[in-house]
Design a protein around this motif. Sequence first.
Motif, PDB file in Angstrom:
ATOM      1  N   GLY A  79       0.776  -1.236   0.000  1.00 59.03           N
ATOM      2  CA  GLY A  79       0.000   0.000   0.000  1.00 59.03           C
ATOM      3  C   GLY A  79       0.805   1.283   0.000  1.00 59.03           C
ATOM      4  O   GLY A  79       0.320   2.321  -0.459  1.00 59.03           O
ATOM      5  N   HIS A  80       2.033   1.254   0.507  1.00 61.10           N
ATOM      6  CA  HIS A  80       2.857   2.471   0.499  1.00 61.10           C
ATOM      7  C   HIS A  80       4.335   2.116   0.324  1.00 61.10           C
ATOM      8  O   HIS A  80       5.213   2.699   0.973  1.00 61.10           O
ATOM      9  N   ALA A  81       4.604   1.187  -0.564  1.00 61.85           N
ATOM     10  CA  ALA A  81       5.978   0.750  -0.815  1.00 61.85           C
ATOM     11  C   ALA A  81       6.765   1.846  -1.530  1.00 61.85           C
ATOM     12  O   ALA A  81       6.332   2.376  -2.553  1.00 61.85           O
ATOM     13  N   LYS A  82       7.913   2.173  -0.981  1.00 61.38           N
ATOM     14  CA  LYS A  82       8.800   3.187  -1.572  1.00 61.38           C
ATOM     15  C   LYS A  82      10.077   2.573  -2.133  1.00 61.38           C
ATOM     16  O   LYS A  82      10.609   3.045  -3.127  1.00 61.38           O
ATOM     17  N   ARG A  83      10.577   1.547  -1.441  1.00 67.90           N
ATOM     18  CA  ARG A  83      11.861   0.944  -1.819  1.00 67.90           C
ATOM     19  C   ARG A  83      11.647  -0.542  -2.123  1.00 67.90           C
ATOM     20  O   ARG A  83      11.179  -1.292  -1.261  1.00 67.90           O
ATOM     21  N   VAL A  84      11.993  -0.930  -3.336  1.00 70.09           N
ATOM     22  CA  VAL A  84      11.813  -2.308  -3.800  1.00 70.09           C
ATOM     23  C   VAL A  84      13.175  -2.880  -4.153  1.00 70.09           C
ATOM     24  O   VAL A  84      13.994  -2.227  -4.809  1.00 70.09           O
ATOM     25  N   LEU A  85      13.424  -4.115  -3.712  1.00 73.59           N
ATOM     26  CA  LEU A  85      14.648  -4.826  -4.048  1.00 73.59           C
ATOM     27  C   LEU A  85      14.299  -6.034  -4.905  1.00 73.59           C
ATOM     28  O   LEU A  85      13.426  -6.831  -4.551  1.00 73.59           O
ATOM     29  N   ILE A  86      14.967  -6.157  -6.042  1.00 72.77           N
ATOM     30  CA  ILE A  86      14.818  -7.319  -6.914  1.00 72.77           C
ATOM     31  C   ILE A  86      16.130  -8.076  -6.919  1.00 72.77           C
ATOM     32  O   ILE A  86      17.188  -7.511  -7.227  1.00 72.77           O
ATOM     33  N   ILE A  87      16.085  -9.347  -6.544  1.00 74.34           N
ATOM     34  CA  ILE A  87      17.261 -10.210  -6.634  1.00 74.34           C
ATOM     35  C   ILE A  87      17.119 -11.021  -7.909  1.00 74.34           C
ATOM     36  O   ILE A  87      16.192 -11.815  -8.066  1.00 74.34           O
ATOM     37  N   GLY A  88      18.035 -10.813  -8.849  1.00 72.64           N
ATOM     38  CA  GLY A  88      17.921 -11.425 -10.169  1.00 72.64           C
ATOM     39  C   GLY A  88      17.252 -10.452 -11.124  1.00 72.64           C
ATOM     40  O   GLY A  88      17.445  -9.246 -11.055  1.00 72.64           O
ATOM     41  N   GLY A  89      16.480 -11.014 -12.045  1.00 75.41           N
ATOM     42  CA  GLY A  89      15.691 -10.146 -12.936  1.00 75.41           C
ATOM     43  C   GLY A  89      16.480  -9.458 -14.017  1.00 75.41           C
ATOM     44  O   GLY A  89      16.107  -8.365 -14.465  1.00 75.41           O
ATOM     45  N   GLY A  90      17.563 -10.087 -14.472  1.00 71.00           N
ATOM     46  CA  GLY A  90      18.444  -9.432 -15.427  1.00 71.00           C
ATOM     47  C   GLY A  90      17.825  -9.071 -16.760  1.00 71.00           C
ATOM     48  O   GLY A  90      18.347  -8.216 -17.473  1.00 71.00           O
ATOM     49  N   ASP A  91      16.699  -9.696 -17.113  1.00 72.34           N
ATOM     50  CA  ASP A  91      16.048  -9.344 -18.378  1.00 72.34           C
ATOM     51  C   ASP A  91      15.304  -8.018 -18.295  1.00 72.34           C
ATOM     52  O   ASP A  91      14.916  -7.468 -19.328  1.00 72.34           O
ATOM     53  N   GLY A  92      15.089  -7.493 -17.089  1.00 72.42           N
ATOM     54  CA  GLY A  92      14.462  -6.184 -16.925  1.00 72.42           C
ATOM     55  C   GLY A  92      12.961  -6.200 -16.796  1.00 72.42           C
ATOM     56  O   GLY A  92      12.356  -5.156 -16.545  1.00 72.42           O
ATOM     57  N   GLY A  93      12.324  -7.367 -16.958  1.00 70.57           N
ATOM     58  CA  GLY A  93      10.874  -7.423 -16.889  1.00 70.57           C
ATOM     59  C   GLY A  93      10.318  -7.099 -15.512  1.00 70.57           C
ATOM     60  O   GLY A  93       9.286  -6.436 -15.386  1.00 70.57           O
ATOM     61  N   MET A  94      10.994  -7.561 -14.468  1.00 73.54           N
ATOM     62  CA  MET A  94      10.519  -7.292 -13.120  1.00 73.54           C
ATOM     63  C   MET A  94      10.656  -5.812 -12.789  1.00 73.54           C
ATOM     64  O   MET A  94       9.754  -5.203 -12.185  1.00 73.54           O
ATOM     65  N   ALA A  95      11.779  -5.220 -13.178  1.00 73.03           N
ATOM     66  CA  ALA A  95      11.967  -3.784 -12.961  1.00 73.03           C
ATOM     67  C   ALA A  95      10.919  -2.989 -13.731  1.00 73.03           C
ATOM     68  O   ALA A  95      10.396  -1.977 -13.228  1.00 73.03           O
ATOM     69  N   ARG A  96      10.619  -3.429 -14.932  1.00 76.73           N
ATOM     70  CA  ARG A  96       9.587  -2.762 -15.752  1.00 76.73           C
ATOM     71  C   ARG A  96       8.287  -2.628 -14.986  1.00 76.73           C
ATOM     72  O   ARG A  96       7.697  -1.540 -14.916  1.00 76.73           O
ATOM     73  N   GLU A  97       7.820  -3.717 -14.399  1.00 77.74           N
ATOM     74  CA  GLU A  97       6.528  -3.691 -13.706  1.00 77.74           C
ATOM     75  C   GLU A  97       6.614  -2.933 -12.382  1.00 77.74           C
ATOM     76  O   GLU A  97       5.698  -2.184 -12.030  1.00 77.74           O
ATOM     77  N   ALA A  98       7.697  -3.110 -11.634  1.00 80.65           N
ATOM     78  CA  ALA A  98       7.836  -2.397 -10.362  1.00 80.65           C
ATOM     79  C   ALA A  98       7.872  -0.895 -10.579  1.00 80.65           C
ATOM     80  O   ALA A  98       7.279  -0.125  -9.805  1.00 80.65           O
ATOM     81  N   LEU A  99       8.526  -0.457 -11.637  1.00 81.48           N
ATOM     82  CA  LEU A  99       8.666   0.973 -11.903  1.00 81.48           C
ATOM     83  C   LEU A  99       7.390   1.598 -12.451  1.00 81.48           C
ATOM     84  O   LEU A  99       7.293   2.824 -12.538  1.00 81.48           O
ATOM     85  N   ARG A 100       6.417   0.795 -12.804  1.00 84.00           N
ATOM     86  CA  ARG A 100       5.128   1.342 -13.220  1.00 84.00           C
ATOM     87  C   ARG A 100       4.360   1.935 -12.043  1.00 84.00           C
ATOM     88  O   ARG A 100       3.378   2.657 -12.245  1.00 84.00           O
ATOM     89  N   GLU A 111      21.795  -8.277  -9.953  1.00 83.93           N
ATOM     90  CA  GLU A 111      21.927  -9.348 -10.942  1.00 83.93           C
ATOM     91  C   GLU A 111      23.371  -9.828 -10.958  1.00 83.93           C
ATOM     92  O   GLU A 111      24.297  -9.026 -11.061  1.00 83.93           O
ATOM     93  N   ILE A 112      23.568 -11.132 -10.828  1.00 85.19           N
ATOM     94  CA  ILE A 112      24.920 -11.676 -10.740  1.00 85.19           C
ATOM     95  C   ILE A 112      25.661 -11.616 -12.067  1.00 85.19           C
ATOM     96  O   ILE A 112      26.893 -11.526 -12.099  1.00 85.19           O
ATOM     97  N   ASP A 113      24.936 -11.617 -13.169  1.00 90.32           N
ATOM     98  CA  ASP A 113      25.545 -11.808 -14.478  1.00 90.32           C
ATOM     99  C   ASP A 113      25.306 -10.590 -15.365  1.00 90.32           C
ATOM    100  O   ASP A 113      24.214 -10.395 -15.891  1.00 90.32           O
ATOM    101  N   ALA A 114      26.341  -9.768 -15.541  1.00 93.35           N
ATOM    102  CA  ALA A 114      26.211  -8.582 -16.398  1.00 93.35           C
ATOM    103  C   ALA A 114      25.875  -8.968 -17.826  1.00 93.35           C
ATOM    104  O   ALA A 114      25.218  -8.211 -18.549  1.00 93.35           O
ATOM    105  N   GLY A 115      26.287 -10.173 -18.230  1.00 92.53           N
ATOM    106  CA  GLY A 115      25.995 -10.622 -19.587  1.00 92.53           C
ATOM    107  C   GLY A 115      24.519 -10.755 -19.861  1.00 92.53           C
ATOM    108  O   GLY A 115      24.055 -10.495 -20.980  1.00 92.53           O
ATOM    109  N   VAL A 116      23.732 -11.143 -18.843  1.00 95.51           N
ATOM    110  CA  VAL A 116      22.285 -11.257 -19.011  1.00 95.51           C
ATOM    111  C   VAL A 116      21.682  -9.891 -19.285  1.00 95.51           C
ATOM    112  O   VAL A 116      20.822  -9.730 -20.169  1.00 95.51           O
ATOM    113  N   ALA A 142      26.195  -8.001  -8.878  1.00 94.45           N
ATOM    114  CA  ALA A 142      26.798  -8.654  -7.717  1.00 94.45           C
ATOM    115  C   ALA A 142      26.046  -9.934  -7.417  1.00 94.45           C
ATOM    116  O   ALA A 142      24.939 -10.158  -7.916  1.00 94.45           O
ATOM    117  N   ASP A 143      26.630 -10.755  -6.585  1.00 89.41           N
ATOM    118  CA  ASP A 143      25.967 -11.960  -6.107  1.00 89.41           C
ATOM    119  C   ASP A 143      24.832 -11.570  -5.173  1.00 89.41           C
ATOM    120  O   ASP A 143      25.040 -10.844  -4.195  1.00 89.41           O
TER     121      ASP A 143
END
Length: 287
Positions: A79-100, A111-116, A142-143
């Motif tokens: 209801g009043h979330a200000k700070r969200v942490l995503i562990i993983g999610g290197g494709d950006g889809g989770m960040a996309r929805e959280a940032l909406r 994200e552990i893997d910069a290549g992703v 980072a891990d």
Amino acid sequence: MSDTKSETWVTERLHDHYAQSLRADAVLYDSKTDHQRLKVLQNGTFGRILTLDDVVQTTEGDNFIYHEMLTHVPILAHGHAKRVLIIGGGDGGMAREALRHAAVEQVTMVEIDAGVVDFSKEYLPMLSQGAFDDPRLNLVIADGAAFMRDTEDKFDVIIVDSTDPIGPGEVLFSNSFYGHAARALSEDGIIVTQNGVPFMQGDELTGTLRAFQALFTDCSCYLATIPTYAGGPMAFGWGSHSKAAREVSQPVLEARFAAAGLTAEYYTPEVHKAAFALPGYVKKLFP
């Protein structure tokens, strides 16, 4: 891969007694990073498909279900979330929805893997939809387990967008990881986790819930059906230091959803509430 009558099929063998095959109309990317083998396939039904070590991670066609349910459910329940942490999610889809959620002030993505991240920007831009350029996104390479162990920050919502508990993702299902996550949650914070398909991977859900029962005032799971995660509905673990978030009424969720101005293809307040109604075989997995 195997060629049959000039068709190329990719078979995922995640489970011991069950496999699924997807036709690869084209292989757009195939490379091994320091951590895993990445492929992007083109499929007539699902569009672009990302696999890690030949296990389907996300697709252009049905990723909205997974990403909406792991973001909107905890954020709107809070209801009043200000700070969200995503562990993983290197494709950006989770960040996309959280940032909406305009009320979210910062999304930290570890994200552990910069290549992703790099190849997702190039080959799967429809998943992130500009999320990597949002100034509210703090991308940390980072891990995830080490970050969680060391962070002194507090988060209102923690989303564990992990691979299955094999290889680099295994540590994200450990009791110590969950313990550090519990410490990093705000007083009324919520953690949600990817816990596989319980019909096929019941031990995965049981292990998470056993840890959550020791760490949180409220713990449960909720479900969503995602076509490419075959074998029945997928389970998402739920843990919170407060019971209030899971008890939020549908009218309140409807008001929050409307106020957020969100558009969604899967999530609705009705689906939110119903997702916590569990079939008997899932309930039996609770420790």
